[in-house]
Write an enzyme that holds these catalytic residues in place. Structure first.
Site, PDB file in Angstrom:
ATOM      1  CG  ASP A  31      -1.830   0.881   1.310  1.00 25.08           C
ATOM      2  OD1 ASP A  31      -3.702   0.570   1.041  1.00 25.08           O
ATOM      3  OD2 ASP A  31      -1.710   1.918   1.331  1.00 25.08           O
ATOM      4  CD  GLN A  67     -15.032  -0.693  -2.622  1.00 25.27           C
ATOM      5  OE1 GLN A  67     -15.848  -0.980  -2.205  1.00 25.27           O
ATOM      6  NE2 GLN A  67     -13.628  -1.689  -3.219  1.00 25.27           N
ATOM      7  CG  HIS A 120      -8.712  -3.125  -1.852  1.00 27.92           C
ATOM      8  ND1 HIS A 120      -8.879  -2.492  -2.308  1.00 27.92           N
ATOM      9  CD2 HIS A 120      -8.105  -2.956  -0.731  1.00 27.92           C
ATOM     10  CE1 HIS A 120      -9.583  -1.988  -2.472  1.00 27.92           C
ATOM     11  NE2 HIS A 120      -9.026  -1.487  -1.173  1.00 27.92           N
ATOM     12  CG  PHE A 121      -8.750  -9.067   2.225  1.00 25.08           C
ATOM     13  CD1 PHE A 121      -9.647  -9.965   1.232  1.00 25.08           C
ATOM     14  CD2 PHE A 121      -9.429  -9.486   3.410  1.00 25.08           C
ATOM     15  CE1 PHE A 121     -10.682 -10.701   0.777  1.00 25.08           C
ATOM     16  CE2 PHE A 121     -10.732 -10.180   3.056  1.00 25.08           C
ATOM     17  CZ  PHE A 121     -11.557 -10.891   2.308  1.00 25.08           C
ATOM     18  CG  HIS A 122      -6.357  -2.274   3.465  1.00 28.92           C
ATOM     19  ND1 HIS A 122      -6.083  -1.348   3.190  1.00 28.92           N
ATOM     20  CD2 HIS A 122      -8.003  -2.133   3.553  1.00 28.92           C
ATOM     21  CE1 HIS A 122      -6.758  -0.814   2.602  1.00 28.92           C
ATOM     22  NE2 HIS A 122      -8.156  -1.832   2.747  1.00 28.92           N
TER      23      HIS A 122
HETATM   24  P1  5GP Z   1     -10.061   1.200   0.477  1.00 24.18           P
HETATM   25  O1  5GP Z   1     -10.350   2.030   1.109  1.00 24.18           O
HETATM   26  O2  5GP Z   1     -10.162   0.920  -0.523  1.00 24.18           O
HETATM   27  O3  5GP Z   1      -9.963  -0.729   1.293  1.00 24.18           O
HETATM   28  O4  5GP Z   1      -8.498   1.289   0.630  1.00 24.18           O
HETATM   29  C1  5GP Z   1      -7.696   1.637  -0.763  1.00 24.18           C
HETATM   30  C2  5GP Z   1      -5.989   1.531  -0.391  1.00 24.18           C
HETATM   31  O5  5GP Z   1      -5.403   1.648  -1.700  1.00 24.18           O
HETATM   32  C3  5GP Z   1      -6.031   2.140   0.386  1.00 24.18           C
HETATM   33  O6  5GP Z   1      -5.161   2.037   1.990  1.00 24.18           O
HETATM   34  C4  5GP Z   1      -4.735   3.852  -0.205  1.00 24.18           C
HETATM   35  O7  5GP Z   1      -3.680   3.800   0.516  1.00 24.18           O
HETATM   36  C5  5GP Z   1      -4.158   2.696  -1.780  1.00 24.18           C
HETATM   37  N1  5GP Z   1      -4.285   3.170  -2.158  1.00 24.18           N
HETATM   38  C6  5GP Z   1      -4.498   4.085  -2.614  1.00 24.18           C
HETATM   39  N2  5GP Z   1      -4.017   4.289  -4.457  1.00 24.18           N
HETATM   40  C7  5GP Z   1      -3.075   3.862  -4.677  1.00 24.18           C
HETATM   41  C8  5GP Z   1      -1.720   3.381  -5.451  1.00 24.18           C
HETATM   42  O8  5GP Z   1      -1.740   4.182  -6.626  1.00 24.18           O
HETATM   43  N3  5GP Z   1      -0.895   2.467  -5.319  1.00 24.18           N
HETATM   44  C9  5GP Z   1      -0.824   1.399  -4.165  1.00 24.18           C
HETATM   45  N4  5GP Z   1      -0.133   0.779  -4.219  1.00 24.18           N
HETATM   46  N5  5GP Z   1      -2.167   1.876  -2.889  1.00 24.18           N
HETATM   47  C10 5GP Z   1      -2.658   2.303  -3.378  1.00 24.18           C
END
Ligand code: 5GP
Length: 142
Positions: free
Chosen positions: A36, A99, A105-107
């Protein structure tokens, strides 16, 4: 309420196609894992299916066993690589649930007693730090 359709131009779709770089730590036939870029703790990794789905709600169920298997594999490696006291695993569905990127995706985030997580989607990490953390996880996976 129904969710919007999958957007094939979302940022993770572009990463999967190799159009945008990432610090990739694992890949197999069905799944990919990369760092991330705005980690909530050092080692924060994302695990994705290669197949298109907006989140868990519209995912092909046949993909899920592969996905959770990779989540487990990466979580074990992260625990070892960062000598973590615990591992936080999270997955958000739709903006109301937090989200922000709309490819499932999983963190996976290593946790240490008494150390708080940084904010979600907070500050961009330095590339050299992400590369170093990716290396640690790759070593633990091998
Ligand atoms: P969500 O909120 O959708 O569960 O998490 C999206 C995650 O993607 C966030 O933790 C954010 O930091 C990460 N993220 C956003 N843009 C990018 C990117 O361009 N590359 C990567 N590797 N991570 C990203």
């Amino acid at each position: 309420m129904t969710s919007p359709a999958y957007d094939p131009n979302n940022i993770f779709a572009k990463i999967l196609k190799g159009e945008i770089p990432s610090y990739r730590i694992y890949e197999d036939e069905h799944t990919v894992a990369f760092m991330d870029v705005m980690p909530q703790a050092p080692g924060h990794t994302l695990v994705l299916p290669k197949s298109a789905s907006r989140n868990l709600l519209d995912a092909d169920p046949t993909v899920l066993p592969h996905l959770i298997t990779t989540v487990q594999k990466v979580a074990v490696a992260i625990q070892e690589a960062f000598e973590a006291d615990g591992v936080y695993i999270a997955q958000f569905n739709e903006p109301a649930a937090g989200q922000t990127v709309f490819h499932l995706h999983f963190h996976i985030i290593p946790r240490h007693e008494g150390i708080a997580l940084k904010p979600h989607s907070g500050k961009m990490e330095d590339g050299a730090v992400l590369a170093e953390n990716a290396k640690k996880i790759i070593e633990a996976l091998s």
